[in-house]
Design a protein around this motif. Structure first.
Motif, PDB file in Angstrom:
ATOM      1  N   VAL A 279       0.865  -1.176   0.000  1.00  0.00           N
ATOM      2  CA  VAL A 279       0.000   0.000   0.000  1.00  0.00           C
ATOM      3  C   VAL A 279       0.903   1.228   0.000  1.00  0.00           C
ATOM      4  O   VAL A 279       1.737   1.392   0.900  1.00  0.00           O
ATOM      5  N   THR A 280       0.748   2.068  -1.026  1.00  0.00           N
ATOM      6  CA  THR A 280       1.517   3.303  -1.104  1.00  0.00           C
ATOM      7  C   THR A 280       0.565   4.492  -1.176  1.00  0.00           C
ATOM      8  O   THR A 280      -0.558   4.376  -1.652  1.00  0.00           O
ATOM      9  N   TYR A 281       1.042   5.618  -0.687  1.00  0.00           N
ATOM     10  CA  TYR A 281       0.308   6.877  -0.786  1.00  0.00           C
ATOM     11  C   TYR A 281       1.251   7.908  -1.380  1.00  0.00           C
ATOM     12  O   TYR A 281       2.333   8.136  -0.840  1.00  0.00           O
ATOM     13  N   GLU A 282       0.852   8.464  -2.511  1.00  0.00           N
ATOM     14  CA  GLU A 282       1.698   9.416  -3.230  1.00  0.00           C
ATOM     15  C   GLU A 282       3.073   8.818  -3.512  1.00  0.00           C
ATOM     16  O   GLU A 282       4.095   9.493  -3.404  1.00  0.00           O
TER      17      GLU A 282
ATOM     18  N   VAL B 193       2.897   3.301   2.940  1.00  0.00           N
ATOM     19  CA  VAL B 193       2.090   3.747   4.079  1.00  0.00           C
ATOM     20  C   VAL B 193       2.719   3.150   5.336  1.00  0.00           C
ATOM     21  O   VAL B 193       2.859   1.930   5.437  1.00  0.00           O
TER      22      VAL B 193
ATOM     23  N   GLY C  15      -4.884   4.593   6.448  1.00  0.00           N
ATOM     24  CA  GLY C  15      -3.443   4.762   6.573  1.00  0.00           C
ATOM     25  C   GLY C  15      -3.094   5.831   7.587  1.00  0.00           C
ATOM     26  O   GLY C  15      -3.742   6.882   7.642  1.00  0.00           O
TER      27      GLY C  15
ATOM     28  N   PHE D 246      -5.083   9.978   4.642  1.00  0.00           N
ATOM     29  CA  PHE D 246      -5.973  10.219   3.505  1.00  0.00           C
ATOM     30  C   PHE D 246      -7.365   9.747   3.909  1.00  0.00           C
ATOM     31  O   PHE D 246      -7.493   8.945   4.840  1.00  0.00           O
TER      32      PHE D 246
ATOM     33  N   TYR E  96      -9.792   4.898   1.873  1.00  0.00           N
ATOM     34  CA  TYR E  96      -9.717   4.510   0.464  1.00  0.00           C
ATOM     35  C   TYR E  96     -10.573   3.273   0.245  1.00  0.00           C
ATOM     36  O   TYR E  96     -10.483   2.307   1.002  1.00  0.00           O
TER      37      TYR E  96
ATOM     38  N   SER F 260      -2.215   1.599  -4.829  1.00  0.00           N
ATOM     39  CA  SER F 260      -1.494   2.856  -4.979  1.00  0.00           C
ATOM     40  C   SER F 260      -2.511   3.980  -4.821  1.00  0.00           C
ATOM     41  O   SER F 260      -3.373   4.177  -5.683  1.00  0.00           O
ATOM     42  N   ILE F 261      -2.411   4.706  -3.717  1.00  0.00           N
ATOM     43  CA  ILE F 261      -3.384   5.737  -3.384  1.00  0.00           C
ATOM     44  C   ILE F 261      -2.768   7.097  -3.653  1.00  0.00           C
ATOM     45  O   ILE F 261      -1.603   7.347  -3.339  1.00  0.00           O
ATOM     46  N   SER F 262      -3.555   7.971  -4.261  1.00  0.00           N
ATOM     47  CA  SER F 262      -3.072   9.324  -4.528  1.00  0.00           C
ATOM     48  C   SER F 262      -4.091  10.334  -4.026  1.00  0.00           C
ATOM     49  O   SER F 262      -5.211   9.977  -3.656  1.00  0.00           O
ATOM     50  N   LYS F 263      -3.699  11.588  -4.031  1.00  0.00           N
ATOM     51  CA  LYS F 263      -4.609  12.647  -3.610  1.00  0.00           C
ATOM     52  C   LYS F 263      -5.759  12.810  -4.594  1.00  0.00           C
ATOM     53  O   LYS F 263      -6.817  13.276  -4.232  1.00  0.00           O
TER      54      LYS F 263
END
Length: 133
Positions: free
Chosen positions: A35-38, A42, A92, A104, A107, A123-126
């Motif tokens: 799990v990633t953010y930007e 995370v 996260g 965030f 999600y 893959s999480i983004s704004k």
């Protein structure tokens, strides 16, 4: 030996053998992934996998803890995921400290779990996720 002692030992052995759930007969899969953010892992969080009943999913919920951007439903005993369509909710946090706000908004996604498909990277983004038409 005292018969109460033997009965107690037998009860403990039965619980250990069957587990606390009593052997529900539901086959769970171990799901793993990242799990990633930007674009960055995370640090800490949790993932909930819930059968998507609108798409025919059924069974118990599955859980996983995110640590340094990685998760496995095998980390929490007995919280694997059943096969079928799943709704996913990811929270996260920047650290394990309590009362830290979410990195965030929760999600949400959907996945399809099968014995041949057990690795899911998120893959999480704004930017909000685009709905597929």
């Amino acid at each position: 030996m005292d018969s109460r002692y033997l009965a107690g030992m037998l009860a403990i052995a039965l619980v250990v053998t069957l587990g606390c759930g009593g052997g529900s007969g539901v086959e769970r899969n171990t799901i793993t992934g990242t799990v990633t953010y930007e674009g960055k892992p995370v640090p800490h969080g949790k993932i909930r996998f819930e059968p998507d009943r609108e798409k025919g999913g059924s069974g118990p919920q599955g859980l996983a803890v995110i640590t340094d951007g990685e998760y496995s439903t095998d980390d929490l005993a007995g919280k694997g995921v059943v096969s079928g369509p799943m709704k996913v909710a990811i929270e996260g946090y920047p650290s394990k400290e309590p009362m830290i706000p979410l990195m965030f908004p929760i999600y949400r996604d959907t996945i399809d779990v099968s014995p041949d498909n057990l690795v899911f990277d998120f893959s999480i983004s704004k930017q909000p996720k685009q709905e597929e038409n």
